[in-house]
Every structure is written in C-alpha cells, then in structure tokens.
Scaffold this motif. Structure first.
Motif, PDB file in Angstrom:
ATOM      1  N   ALA A  13       0.828  -1.217   0.000  1.00 51.16           N
ATOM      2  CA  ALA A  13       0.000   0.000   0.000  1.00 51.16           C
ATOM      3  C   ALA A  13       0.859   1.263   0.000  1.00 51.16           C
ATOM      4  CB  ALA A  13      -0.922   0.000   1.222  1.00 51.16           C
ATOM      5  N   THR A  14       1.998   1.225   0.681  1.00 50.85           N
ATOM      6  CA  THR A  14       2.834   2.427   0.779  1.00 50.85           C
ATOM      7  C   THR A  14       3.891   2.494  -0.294  1.00 50.85           C
ATOM      8  OG1 THR A  14       4.447   1.380   2.274  1.00 50.85           O
ATOM      9  CG2 THR A  14       2.562   2.511   3.294  1.00 50.85           C
ATOM     10  N   GLY A  15       4.276   1.344  -0.864  1.00 50.83           N
ATOM     11  CA  GLY A  15       5.314   1.313  -1.882  1.00 50.83           C
ATOM     12  C   GLY A  15       6.715   1.292  -1.325  1.00 50.83           C
ATOM     13  N   ASN A  16       6.850   1.217  -0.003  1.00 45.60           N
ATOM     14  CA  ASN A  16       8.172   1.264   0.610  1.00 45.60           C
ATOM     15  C   ASN A  16       8.196   0.326   1.814  1.00 45.60           C
ATOM     16  OD1 ASN A  16      10.472   1.946   2.106  1.00 45.60           O
ATOM     17  ND2 ASN A  16      10.384   4.084   1.474  1.00 45.60           N
ATOM     18  N   ARG A  17       9.042  -0.699   1.764  1.00 46.23           N
ATOM     19  CA  ARG A  17       9.093  -1.681   2.845  1.00 46.23           C
ATOM     20  C   ARG A  17       9.632  -1.074   4.147  1.00 46.23           C
ATOM     21  NH1 ARG A  17       8.612  -6.674   4.554  1.00 46.23           N
ATOM     22  NH2 ARG A  17      10.277  -7.686   5.718  1.00 46.23           N
ATOM     23  N   ALA A  18      10.601  -0.185   4.053  1.00 45.59           N
ATOM     24  CA  ALA A  18      11.173   0.433   5.257  1.00 45.59           C
ATOM     25  C   ALA A  18      10.128   1.277   5.975  1.00 45.59           C
ATOM     26  CB  ALA A  18      12.391   1.274   4.898  1.00 45.59           C
ATOM     27  N   THR A  19       9.363   2.030   5.220  1.00 44.40           N
ATOM     28  CA  THR A  19       8.297   2.846   5.808  1.00 44.40           C
ATOM     29  C   THR A  19       7.219   1.958   6.415  1.00 44.40           C
ATOM     30  OG1 THR A  19       8.699   4.578   4.185  1.00 44.40           O
ATOM     31  CG2 THR A  19       6.585   4.644   5.317  1.00 44.40           C
ATOM     32  N   ALA A  20       6.879   0.880   5.718  1.00 42.93           N
ATOM     33  CA  ALA A  20       5.860  -0.047   6.212  1.00 42.93           C
ATOM     34  C   ALA A  20       6.313  -0.701   7.516  1.00 42.93           C
ATOM     35  CB  ALA A  20       5.566  -1.113   5.165  1.00 42.93           C
ATOM     36  N   ARG A  21       7.566  -1.116   7.568  1.00 42.02           N
ATOM     37  CA  ARG A  21       8.103  -1.747   8.787  1.00 42.02           C
ATOM     38  C   ARG A  21       8.042  -0.774   9.961  1.00 42.02           C
ATOM     39  NH1 ARG A  21      13.418  -2.211  11.005  1.00 42.02           N
ATOM     40  NH2 ARG A  21      13.525  -4.043  12.335  1.00 42.02           N
ATOM     41  N   LEU A  22       8.469   0.451   9.720  1.00 42.33           N
ATOM     42  CA  LEU A  22       8.435   1.472  10.770  1.00 42.33           C
ATOM     43  C   LEU A  22       7.002   1.727  11.226  1.00 42.33           C
ATOM     44  CD1 LEU A  22       9.881   3.581  12.520  1.00 42.33           C
ATOM     45  CD2 LEU A  22       9.630   5.177  10.621  1.00 42.33           C
ATOM     46  N   ALA A  23       6.064   1.810  10.288  1.00 45.74           N
ATOM     47  CA  ALA A  23       4.661   2.070  10.624  1.00 45.74           C
ATOM     48  C   ALA A  23       4.072   0.941  11.456  1.00 45.74           C
ATOM     49  CB  ALA A  23       3.852   2.278   9.353  1.00 45.74           C
ATOM     50  N   VAL A  24       4.249  -0.299  11.002  1.00 48.35           N
ATOM     51  CA  VAL A  24       3.691  -1.457  11.719  1.00 48.35           C
ATOM     52  C   VAL A  24       4.291  -1.560  13.109  1.00 48.35           C
ATOM     53  CG1 VAL A  24       3.599  -3.981  11.763  1.00 48.35           C
ATOM     54  CG2 VAL A  24       3.054  -2.750   9.656  1.00 48.35           C
ATOM     55  N   GLU A  25       5.620  -1.471  13.200  1.00 44.69           N
ATOM     56  CA  GLU A  25       6.271  -1.597  14.507  1.00 44.69           C
ATOM     57  C   GLU A  25       5.910  -0.445  15.437  1.00 44.69           C
ATOM     58  OE1 GLU A  25      10.431  -2.319  13.759  1.00 44.69           O
ATOM     59  OE2 GLU A  25      10.028  -4.434  13.301  1.00 44.69           O
ATOM     60  N   SER A  26       5.732   0.753  14.907  1.00 46.41           N
ATOM     61  CA  SER A  26       5.345   1.899  15.731  1.00 46.41           C
ATOM     62  C   SER A  26       3.941   1.738  16.278  1.00 46.41           C
ATOM     63  CB  SER A  26       5.437   3.195  14.928  1.00 46.41           C
ATOM     64  OG  SER A  26       6.758   3.441  14.536  1.00 46.41           O
ATOM     65  N   VAL A  27       3.015   1.277  15.436  1.00 46.36           N
ATOM     66  CA  VAL A  27       1.633   1.063  15.883  1.00 46.36           C
ATOM     67  C   VAL A  27       1.586  -0.027  16.949  1.00 46.36           C
ATOM     68  CG1 VAL A  27      -0.628   0.202  15.165  1.00 46.36           C
ATOM     69  CG2 VAL A  27       0.546   1.910  13.792  1.00 46.36           C
ATOM     70  N   LEU A  28       2.250  -1.146  16.704  1.00 48.65           N
ATOM     71  CA  LEU A  28       2.242  -2.236  17.682  1.00 48.65           C
ATOM     72  C   LEU A  28       2.876  -1.807  19.003  1.00 48.65           C
ATOM     73  CD1 LEU A  28       3.104  -5.280  15.380  1.00 48.65           C
ATOM     74  CD2 LEU A  28       0.862  -4.593  16.259  1.00 48.65           C
ATOM     75  N   ASP A  29       3.978  -1.060  18.925  1.00 49.09           N
ATOM     76  CA  ASP A  29       4.652  -0.572  20.131  1.00 49.09           C
ATOM     77  C   ASP A  29       3.732   0.354  20.928  1.00 49.09           C
ATOM     78  OD1 ASP A  29       7.179  -0.220  21.762  1.00 49.09           O
ATOM     79  OD2 ASP A  29       6.786   1.869  21.178  1.00 49.09           O
ATOM     80  N   ALA A  30       3.049   1.254  20.233  1.00 55.64           N
ATOM     81  CA  ALA A  30       2.142   2.182  20.916  1.00 55.64           C
ATOM     82  C   ALA A  30       1.001   1.431  21.592  1.00 55.64           C
ATOM     83  CB  ALA A  30       1.588   3.198  19.919  1.00 55.64           C
TER      84      ALA A  30
END
Length: 113
Positions: A13-30
């Motif tokens: 959806a984002t076109g960028n794996r690094a951004t996706a990883r950061l987004a998923v891990e940030s949401v789960l961490d929060a």
C-alpha cells in the motif's frame, strides 16, 4: 498472518518496505505500551484491547493433581468491533478493495417537497 507478512501487505500500500516496517512496529509498540500502562486501546471498526486483573485463585497441577495457589495476574482482553465481527461471521460482505473496517459513507438525504 505474522508480523513480516503484515509488513509486506502495508508495503504494497505504501510502496516502501522500510516505511511499512516502521509504521507497523510503531503502531504495535504504541498499543503494547498503552495497554501495559492500563489504558484502553480502541480502534473504531476493529476492536478494543484492555488490561484486566485476574484475582488470586486455587488451581490444580495437571501433572500431579495437587491444588496450588495462583496469585493475582494481569491479562490482555480483546473485544472485536461490530464491523469486524460481522465480516468474520459473514453477515457483511468483504469489500473487493479498500479499507474493510472503514465506516460506510453517509447517504445524502433528498429534500422532500
């Protein structure tokens, strides 16, 4: 689906794996930090996560049959949202594309003469 698979879906959806990883891990961490702190995490259409306390109780050791005392503990409870439950139960049709937990668009009211 595991975390790596979730990251891959978000990366599509984002076109960028690094951004996706950061987004998923940030949401789960929060989410984990908030629930551990005793807050309720509620995502409309998805569900709610809460930390609840289990009182001390007596249990049975399954290997020996001996009664043991179990202390107070905290657990995480998940309560799915209505839309999530409807999609899983088949009461609502899964959309072909787009966001499946997003609210239905409001219909426009027609003025009556």
């Amino acid at each position: 689906m595991n975390k790596a698979q979730l990251i891959n879906v978000v990366a599509q959806a984002t076109g960028n794996r690094a951004t996706a990883r950061l987004a998923v891990e940030s949401v789960l961490d929060a989410i984990v930090r908030a629930v551990a702190a005793g807050e309720v995490v509620s995502v409309t259409g998805f569900g709610s996560l809460t930390a609840e306390e289990r009182p001390a109780h007596t249990a049975r050791n399954p290997q020996t049959g001996e009664r043991i005392q179990v202390g107070v503990s905290r657990i995480v409870k998940f309560r799915p949202g209505a839309r999530f439950k409807d999609l899983v139960a088949g009461r609502r049709v899964m959309p072909e594309s787009g966001n499946c937990i997003q609210k239905d668009p409001k219909t426009t009211k027609v003025a009556r003469p």
